[in-house]
Motif scaffolding. Structure first.
Motif, short mmCIF file in Angstrom:
data_model
loop_
_atom_site.label_atom_id
_atom_site.label_comp_id
_atom_site.label_asym_id
_atom_site.label_seq_id
_atom_site.Cartn_x
_atom_site.Cartn_y
_atom_site.Cartn_z
N ALA A 166 37.47 -10.91 79.58
CA ALA A 166 36.77 -9.64 79.39
C ALA A 166 36.18 -9.62 77.98
CB ALA A 166 37.73 -8.46 79.59
N TYR A 167 34.93 -9.18 77.87
CA TYR A 167 34.28 -9.20 76.56
C TYR A 167 33.17 -8.17 76.51
CZ TYR A 167 30.51 -11.80 78.89
OH TYR A 167 29.48 -12.18 79.74
N LEU A 168 32.74 -7.84 75.31
CA LEU A 168 31.55 -7.04 75.09
C LEU A 168 30.40 -7.98 74.81
CD1 LEU A 168 32.80 -4.14 72.76
CD2 LEU A 168 32.19 -3.97 75.17
N ILE A 202 32.56 -9.47 82.40
CA ILE A 202 33.56 -10.47 82.76
C ILE A 202 32.87 -11.83 82.86
CG2 ILE A 202 35.12 -11.28 84.59
CD1 ILE A 202 36.26 -8.96 83.08
N GLY A 203 33.52 -12.84 82.32
CA GLY A 203 32.96 -14.19 82.39
C GLY A 203 34.07 -15.22 82.55
N HIS A 204 33.66 -16.48 82.61
CA HIS A 204 34.60 -17.60 82.63
C HIS A 204 34.61 -18.22 81.24
CE1 HIS A 204 36.45 -21.46 83.74
NE2 HIS A 204 35.47 -22.03 83.05
N LEU A 205 35.80 -18.30 80.63
CA LEU A 205 35.91 -18.86 79.28
C LEU A 205 36.28 -20.34 79.38
CD1 LEU A 205 36.04 -18.67 76.20
CD2 LEU A 205 38.41 -17.87 76.43
N ASN A 206 35.37 -21.18 78.90
CA ASN A 206 35.67 -22.61 78.78
C ASN A 206 36.51 -22.80 77.52
OD1 ASN A 206 35.49 -25.43 78.08
ND2 ASN A 206 33.80 -25.61 79.53
N LEU A 207 37.78 -23.12 77.69
CA LEU A 207 38.70 -23.20 76.56
C LEU A 207 38.38 -24.36 75.64
CD1 LEU A 207 42.01 -22.41 78.48
CD2 LEU A 207 40.72 -20.87 76.99
N GLU A 208 37.70 -25.40 76.14
CA GLU A 208 37.39 -26.57 75.32
C GLU A 208 36.16 -26.33 74.45
OE1 GLU A 208 37.04 -29.96 77.84
OE2 GLU A 208 39.17 -29.96 78.41
N ASN A 247 34.75 -5.46 84.74
CA ASN A 247 36.17 -5.39 84.43
C ASN A 247 36.96 -6.25 85.40
OD1 ASN A 247 37.24 -3.60 86.72
ND2 ASN A 247 35.59 -2.33 85.87
N LEU A 248 38.17 -6.59 85.00
CA LEU A 248 39.00 -7.50 85.81
C LEU A 248 39.52 -6.84 87.07
CD1 LEU A 248 39.87 -10.47 85.48
CD2 LEU A 248 42.10 -9.63 84.77
N TYR A 249 39.59 -5.51 87.09
CA TYR A 249 40.01 -4.83 88.31
C TYR A 249 39.04 -5.14 89.45
CZ TYR A 249 42.96 -2.26 85.02
OH TYR A 249 43.87 -1.94 84.05
N GLN A 250 37.76 -5.28 89.13
CA GLN A 250 36.78 -5.68 90.13
C GLN A 250 37.05 -7.09 90.64
OE1 GLN A 250 33.21 -5.24 87.80
NE2 GLN A 250 32.98 -3.06 88.27
N VAL A 251 37.35 -8.00 89.72
CA VAL A 251 37.63 -9.38 90.10
C VAL A 251 38.82 -9.46 91.03
CG1 VAL A 251 38.31 -11.66 89.21
CG2 VAL A 251 36.61 -10.29 87.98
N ILE A 252 39.88 -8.73 90.71
CA ILE A 252 41.10 -8.75 91.51
C ILE A 252 40.83 -8.28 92.94
CG2 ILE A 252 43.40 -7.69 91.74
CD1 ILE A 252 43.48 -7.64 88.66
N LEU A 268 35.89 -10.08 72.08
CA LEU A 268 36.90 -10.27 73.11
C LEU A 268 37.60 -8.94 73.41
CD1 LEU A 268 37.89 -12.82 74.63
CD2 LEU A 268 39.79 -12.91 73.01
N LEU A 269 37.87 -8.69 74.69
CA LEU A 269 38.61 -7.51 75.13
C LEU A 269 39.89 -7.95 75.82
CD1 LEU A 269 35.70 -5.42 76.73
CD2 LEU A 269 36.70 -5.12 74.46
N PRO A 270 40.92 -7.11 75.84
CA PRO A 270 42.12 -7.46 76.62
C PRO A 270 41.76 -7.44 78.11
CG PRO A 270 42.30 -5.23 75.73
CD PRO A 270 41.07 -5.82 75.13
N PRO A 271 42.39 -8.32 78.90
CA PRO A 271 42.03 -8.41 80.32
C PRO A 271 42.22 -7.11 81.09
CG PRO A 271 43.34 -10.31 79.66
CD PRO A 271 43.39 -9.33 78.52
#
Length: 558
Positions: A16-18, A28-34, A51-56, A77-80
């Motif tokens: 989750a991010y602004l 909401i996006g996909h974070l590539n950790l590398e 928001n992640l509630y939509q994803v769920i 960055l936002l908390p999930p």
């Protein structure tokens, strides 16, 4: 969830991010950790996930990448899952239960290992994102401690869930730092107060579905680079299925609920001597497949931003109409503390005269386009267009009470902001009242010499009501149209004003008029018509003669 759904989507590091737009919007996006890049995600329709509630709530096959990746550094960055209290479990690893029992801070039980899960909650106001600062709250605690934990995310409603079925209710996992004020936990003989201070629940950086992770997860905590905690979910006293079954015995678990499953051995009071967090200390919690949650303890003088966050969320409680036309506010300008649509066009000459256009109720600045084009005004003049609140592209809040005077104050603020005290104002309909009232307000605030305003003119392309309050018939008509907009939407308003059966010489003109009205916001039209029908102030005032300045009338505009 089907296997095909699971395999369809590999972009499962949900973050989750602004975004970096103005104003910034939650995404909401996909974070590539590398690579530390975010791939924005959307519904299959192309509408962005916010928001992640939509994803769920969505099957993975209904989530799609949307556009190129963007650097994490260009976002906030936002908390999930920040909206609910966290359901938390205490003393759920054997070695930690023992270290806690012997620490002098455990007032919860007389034995080291509990016979039933120790359950408490952490306030949603304590939740922060990875990278945000943990406040030390020096006046509240001198025993600031960390607890690296795995957070279980519930994926569907569950009541009296059987232990053998419980994993079907798990959507996925995230990381939690269950920050704790140990003496508060001890002195109050329960955990809530010592674990719910503002910023005491860092969460993230990502949330990942269970199908994309191994069954056993490992959690490690480092403080200032030193390994303090290291264990796996295989060592839990009460398993995740047992916790879900226990929590749902008499309450319904909701999609998006987070269960913090407990922390392993190695917290601050487990060190010899006790080693609590100090300003400048950095806590990093890593979990298999979930990346690393990293937060630093702030200085004691750091500002608590929680109040600002809550104030922002409180403002969002009131419905805002007409906002989606500007994609959430993009391209709007803050005028008189409101987001309004304003644009400037025309001549770039420094000596060019400015013209400010004010439309009528239910209209927008676009209504001036034929007039401007026909007169070729852009060649000679600097043109300023404003959509009044709730009109065109300007939104309006349900908490905002619009009136002729509120519109006038917005126009006056624009005049002062852009230095248009000496401009030509062209208005029609109720916009004529707005124009006159706006210049009254400008002149009341500032004294001008005749030379300062020698170029000022007000051109009214319609005769405004000559007295206020409005005549009863006009008021009743406006109030009736307001209620039509509220109850029946714009289709009902259009049929009232331009019935399909009405004969017109120009079918194209009738169609364009209907299309224009159908594009308006019903709530904005309701507010405008309602205010028009509710003008009661200044009885028997002649608005034009009382204004005391030259006004040019040109009839027949409508």
């Amino acid at each position: 969830m089907s296997t095909s759904d699971e395999s369809h989507n590999t972009l499962t590091n949900y973050v989750a991010y602004l975004d970096s737009q103005e104003p910034p919007l939650p995404r909401i996006g996909h974070l590539n950790l590398e690579t530390s890049t975010i791939r924005p995600l959307s519904f299959l329709s192309g509408a962005p996930l916010s928001n992640l509630y939509q994803v769920i709530s969505l099957p993975p096959s209904q989530i799609s990448p949307a556009g190129p990746s963007i650097p994490l550094s260009q976002t906030t960055l936002l908390p999930p899952l920040p909206s609910r209290d966290v359901l938390a479990i205490g003393k759920n690893y054997p070695e930690h239960a023992a270290e806690f029992h012997s620490s002098g801070y455990d007032s919860s039980d007389h034995v080291a290992q509990p016979t039933h899960p120790v359950i408490f909650t952490k306030r949603s106001t304590s939740i922060i994102a990875g990278g945000e600062a943990i406040l030390p709250h020096a006046e509240f605690t001198q025993t600031l401690d960390y607890e690296g934990e795995i957070g279980v995310i519930i994926g569907k409603p569950g009541f009296r869930v059987k232990e053998e079925d419980a994993m079907e209710y798990v959507w996925g996992y995230t990381i939690i730092n269950d920050v704790t004020a140990r003496e508060r936990q001890r002195d109050h003989k329960q955990f809530f107060l010592g674990k719910s201070a503002d910023t005491f629940c860092p969460m993230g950086p990502i949330a990942v579905p269970a199908y994309a992770l191994p069954k056993t997860l490992r959690v490690q905590t480092h403080v200032n680079g030193s390994l303090r905690q290291d264990s796996t979910t295989a060592n839990l006293i009460f398993s995740i299925p047992y916790l879900i079954a226990t929590l749902s015995l008499a309450q319904t678990l909701q999609p998006g609920d987070v269960i913090a499953t407990g922390t392993p051995f190695g917290v601050g009071f487990g060190q010899s001597p006790h080693t609590f967090l100090q300003p400048g200390d950095t806590v990093e919690i890593s979990v298999t497949g979930l990346g690393t949650l990293k937060n630093t303890v702030a200085a004691t003088s750091a500002k608590n931003k929680t109040l600002d966050t809550i104030s922002t969320l409180s403002n969002q409680l009131f419905p805002v109409s007409n906002l989606e036309k500007s994609a959430g506010g993009k391209g709007l300008m803050t005028i008189n503390s409101k987001p309004l649509y304003y644009r400037k066009t025309g001549s770039t000459s420094a000596n060019a005269q400015s013209i400010l256009f004010i439309h009528g109720l239910g209209g927008s600045s676009e209504c001036w386009t034929p007039f401007v084009d026909e007169m070729e005004l852009e060649k000679k003049y600097v043109l300023h267009f404003l959509d009044l609140e709730g009109h065109g592209l300007s939104p309006t809040s349900a908490a905002s009470v619009v009136s002729i005077q509120s519109y006038a104050s917005d126009v006056a603020a624009l005049i002062e902001m852009k230095g248009l005290q000496n401009c030509v104002i062209i208005a029609y309909g109720m916009g004529c009242l707005v124009a006159l009232s706006a210049m009254d307000e400008v002149d009341t605030k500032t004294s001008f010499s005749p030379a300062d305003i020698e170029g000022r003119k007000i051109v009214l392309l319609d005769s405004p009501p000559q007295t206020t309050p409005l005549p009863d018939e006009m008021r009743k008509d406006l109030l009736a149209r307001a209620e039509t907009a509220r109850k029946g939407g714009m289709a009902a308003v259009v049929d009232l004003l331009i019935p399909p059966e009405r004969k017109r010489k120009g079918h194209l003109a009738k169609t364009l008029e209907r299309i224009s009205l159908l594009g308006m916001d019903a709530e904005g039209v309701h507010g405008a018509r309602w205010l028009g029908g509710g003008i009661h102030s200044n009885p028997d005032r002649d608005v034009c003669s009382d204004w005391g300045k030259p006004v040019c009338f040109s009839g027949g505009w409508n």
